[in-house]
Design a protein around this motif. Sequence first.
Motif, PDB file in Angstrom:
ATOM      1  N   GLY A  41       5.097  -5.701  -1.729  1.00  0.00           N
ATOM      2  CA  GLY A  41       5.025  -5.879  -0.276  1.00  0.00           C
ATOM      3  C   GLY A  41       4.818  -4.564   0.458  1.00  0.00           C
ATOM      4  N   GLU A  42       5.523  -3.517   0.021  1.00  0.00           N
ATOM      5  CA  GLU A  42       5.364  -2.203   0.644  1.00  0.00           C
ATOM      6  C   GLU A  42       3.949  -1.679   0.433  1.00  0.00           C
ATOM      7  N   LEU A  43       3.445  -1.812  -0.772  1.00  0.00           N
ATOM      8  CA  LEU A  43       2.084  -1.347  -1.058  1.00  0.00           C
ATOM      9  C   LEU A  43       1.062  -2.142  -0.253  1.00  0.00           C
ATOM     10  N   ASN A  44       1.255  -3.448  -0.153  1.00  0.00           N
ATOM     11  CA  ASN A  44       0.370  -4.292   0.666  1.00  0.00           C
ATOM     12  C   ASN A  44       0.335  -3.802   2.104  1.00  0.00           C
ATOM     13  N   SER A  45       1.506  -3.497   2.657  1.00  0.00           N
ATOM     14  CA  SER A  45       1.610  -3.032   4.036  1.00  0.00           C
ATOM     15  C   SER A  45       0.881  -1.700   4.230  1.00  0.00           C
ATOM     16  N   VAL A  46       1.064  -0.783   3.299  1.00  0.00           N
ATOM     17  CA  VAL A  46       0.411   0.528   3.399  1.00  0.00           C
ATOM     18  C   VAL A  46      -1.103   0.390   3.251  1.00  0.00           C
ATOM     19  N   VAL A  47      -1.538  -0.400   2.284  1.00  0.00           N
ATOM     20  CA  VAL A  47      -2.972  -0.599   2.056  1.00  0.00           C
ATOM     21  C   VAL A  47      -3.626  -1.235   3.284  1.00  0.00           C
ATOM     22  N   SER A  48      -2.973  -2.206   3.899  1.00  0.00           N
ATOM     23  CA  SER A  48      -3.561  -2.848   5.083  1.00  0.00           C
ATOM     24  C   SER A  48      -3.610  -1.892   6.271  1.00  0.00           C
ATOM     25  N   LYS A  95       2.936   0.045  10.313  1.00  0.00           N
ATOM     26  CA  LYS A  95       2.132   1.265  10.410  1.00  0.00           C
ATOM     27  C   LYS A  95       2.469   2.199   9.258  1.00  0.00           C
ATOM     28  N   ALA A  96       1.493   2.988   8.843  1.00  0.00           N
ATOM     29  CA  ALA A  96       1.731   3.933   7.752  1.00  0.00           C
ATOM     30  C   ALA A  96       0.802   5.129   7.880  1.00  0.00           C
ATOM     31  N   THR A  97       1.254   6.255   7.333  1.00  0.00           N
ATOM     32  CA  THR A  97       0.419   7.452   7.247  1.00  0.00           C
ATOM     33  C   THR A  97       0.529   8.015   5.837  1.00  0.00           C
ATOM     34  N   ILE A  98      -0.479   8.783   5.464  1.00  0.00           N
ATOM     35  CA  ILE A  98      -0.485   9.467   4.174  1.00  0.00           C
ATOM     36  C   ILE A  98      -0.574  10.956   4.464  1.00  0.00           C
ATOM     37  N   GLY A  99       0.335  11.728   3.870  1.00  0.00           N
ATOM     38  CA  GLY A  99       0.340  13.164   4.109  1.00  0.00           C
ATOM     39  C   GLY A  99       1.186  13.521   5.329  1.00  0.00           C
TER      40      GLY A  99
END
Length: 109
Positions: A41-48, A95-99
């Motif tokens: 679920g967490e990965l799905n949220s980040v990918v979306s 919402k998500a960010t990378i870095g």
Amino acid sequence: MNIQIFGKSKCFDTKKAERYFKERGVKYHSVDILQKGLSKGELNSVVSSVGIDEIVNEKAGEYQLFKYLLDDAKFDKLLECPKLFKTPIVRNGKKATIGYCPEVWKEWE
């Protein structure tokens, strides 16, 4: 705000992200991505939120095999191999960010 920081203990940007929220008095939950990984679920949220290609660390040794996978197999490979993630992954709900992205996090406050 419900902040989650997925990172590696030796990652400089992960430490900077934790310091960013700590200095502003924002509570966050820190997760060692190498030990715990991300749930489906967490990965799905980040990918979306950011897309699957943004999550992958092309410098990881495991990337050489990963890049030849079909798109539907990439998701499963990320779940089983947390070394492939760029860090930190910072989540705030959907919402998500990378870095290290203080300009985006400021909008979340």
